[in-house]
Scaffold this motif. Sequence first.
Motif, short mmCIF file in Angstrom:
data_model
loop_
_atom_site.label_atom_id
_atom_site.label_comp_id
_atom_site.label_asym_id
_atom_site.label_seq_id
_atom_site.Cartn_x
_atom_site.Cartn_y
_atom_site.Cartn_z
N THR A 83 0.85 -1.19 0.00
CA THR A 83 0.00 0.00 0.00
C THR A 83 0.88 1.24 0.00
O THR A 83 1.86 1.31 0.75
CB THR A 83 -0.89 0.02 1.25
OG1 THR A 83 -1.68 -1.16 1.26
CG2 THR A 83 -1.80 1.23 1.27
N ALA A 85 -6.24 8.54 0.72
CA ALA A 85 -6.21 7.83 -0.56
C ALA A 85 -4.92 7.03 -0.68
O ALA A 85 -3.85 7.50 -0.29
CB ALA A 85 -6.32 8.83 -1.71
N THR A 86 -5.05 5.81 -1.19
CA THR A 86 -3.89 4.94 -1.36
C THR A 86 -3.90 4.30 -2.73
O THR A 86 -4.92 4.29 -3.42
CB THR A 86 -3.88 3.82 -0.30
OG1 THR A 86 -5.06 3.02 -0.49
CG2 THR A 86 -3.84 4.36 1.11
N THR A 87 -2.77 3.76 -3.11
CA THR A 87 -2.66 2.92 -4.30
C THR A 87 -2.07 1.59 -3.85
O THR A 87 -1.48 1.50 -2.78
CB THR A 87 -1.76 3.56 -5.37
OG1 THR A 87 -0.46 3.77 -4.82
CG2 THR A 87 -2.33 4.87 -5.87
N GLN A 89 -2.18 15.16 -0.07
CA GLN A 89 -3.62 15.15 0.18
C GLN A 89 -3.97 16.22 1.19
O GLN A 89 -3.15 16.58 2.04
CB GLN A 89 -4.06 13.79 0.73
CG GLN A 89 -3.83 12.65 -0.25
CD GLN A 89 -4.28 11.34 0.32
OE1 GLN A 89 -5.43 11.19 0.73
NE2 GLN A 89 -3.38 10.38 0.35
N THR A 113 -1.10 8.14 -1.25
CA THR A 113 -1.01 9.16 -2.29
C THR A 113 -0.50 10.47 -1.67
O THR A 113 -0.99 10.90 -0.63
CB THR A 113 -2.38 9.38 -2.95
OG1 THR A 113 -2.86 8.12 -3.40
CG2 THR A 113 -2.31 10.34 -4.11
N ALA A 114 0.48 11.10 -2.31
CA ALA A 114 1.10 12.32 -1.79
C ALA A 114 0.18 13.53 -1.91
O ALA A 114 -0.75 13.55 -2.72
CB ALA A 114 2.41 12.59 -2.54
#
Length: 188
Positions: free
Chosen positions: A117, A141-143, A123, A120-121
Motif C-alpha cells: 500500500t 487515498a492509497t494505491t 492530500q 497518495t502524496a
Amino acid sequence: DDSSSAGTSDRTFTISVSDVATAITASQSGSISETASSGASVMTVATTGDSPTSSFEITGGNTGTAFAIDAASGAITTAAALDFETTPVYTLTVSVSDGTTTVSAADITISVGDVATAITASQSGSVSETASSGASVMTVATTGDADDNDFEITGGNTGTAFAIDAASGAITTAAALDFETTPVYTLT
C-alpha cells in the motif's frame, strides 16, 4: 518362362506405431501480481511426448476458481481477483490427455506477488472549527494493496485533535478545534 519374377516373393509385414504419452514437465511454477486483472497471462504448462491433440484441465487446488487453463494450449490465466494476504501460493493440479486413454497430472505452483500500500502524496482536507467530535474530515487515498491496512497518525496531531480508522483510513475529529490557536494541522 517368366524370368522377371524369378527369385522374388511377396511378404506382408505388420508395423506397430507405439503411443508416446503426453507428460507434464515436472517442477513447474509461475508467478503473478495480486493486482493482475482477470484474464492476465500466468504461464503455459510445458509437456513432453504426444502433444498435437493435448487437452489440459485444472483438476485441483484452484481455490475460488482463481485460474483458468486453455484446454488446447495449456496457457494458464487469472480468472478471479487474487489476494496475497488470503492465498499467497496456489498449488494447481493440472492434467493433460493426448486424446487416448493416456492422462498425466502434475502440480504447478503459482505464487501471488504482494503489492504494498502506498499513500497518495499531497492530500488535504478541511473541517470547520465548530465540527463536533467524530465529524468526518477525509479518507486517506492509497494505491496498491487495499487489504489489511494499518493506518495510524504518527505525527502532527497536536492535542490529539484527530483520529484515524486503522482499516479504512477515514480521519475524523477527536477533540474541539480552534482556528485561532491551530489553523492548520500537518498529519503524518
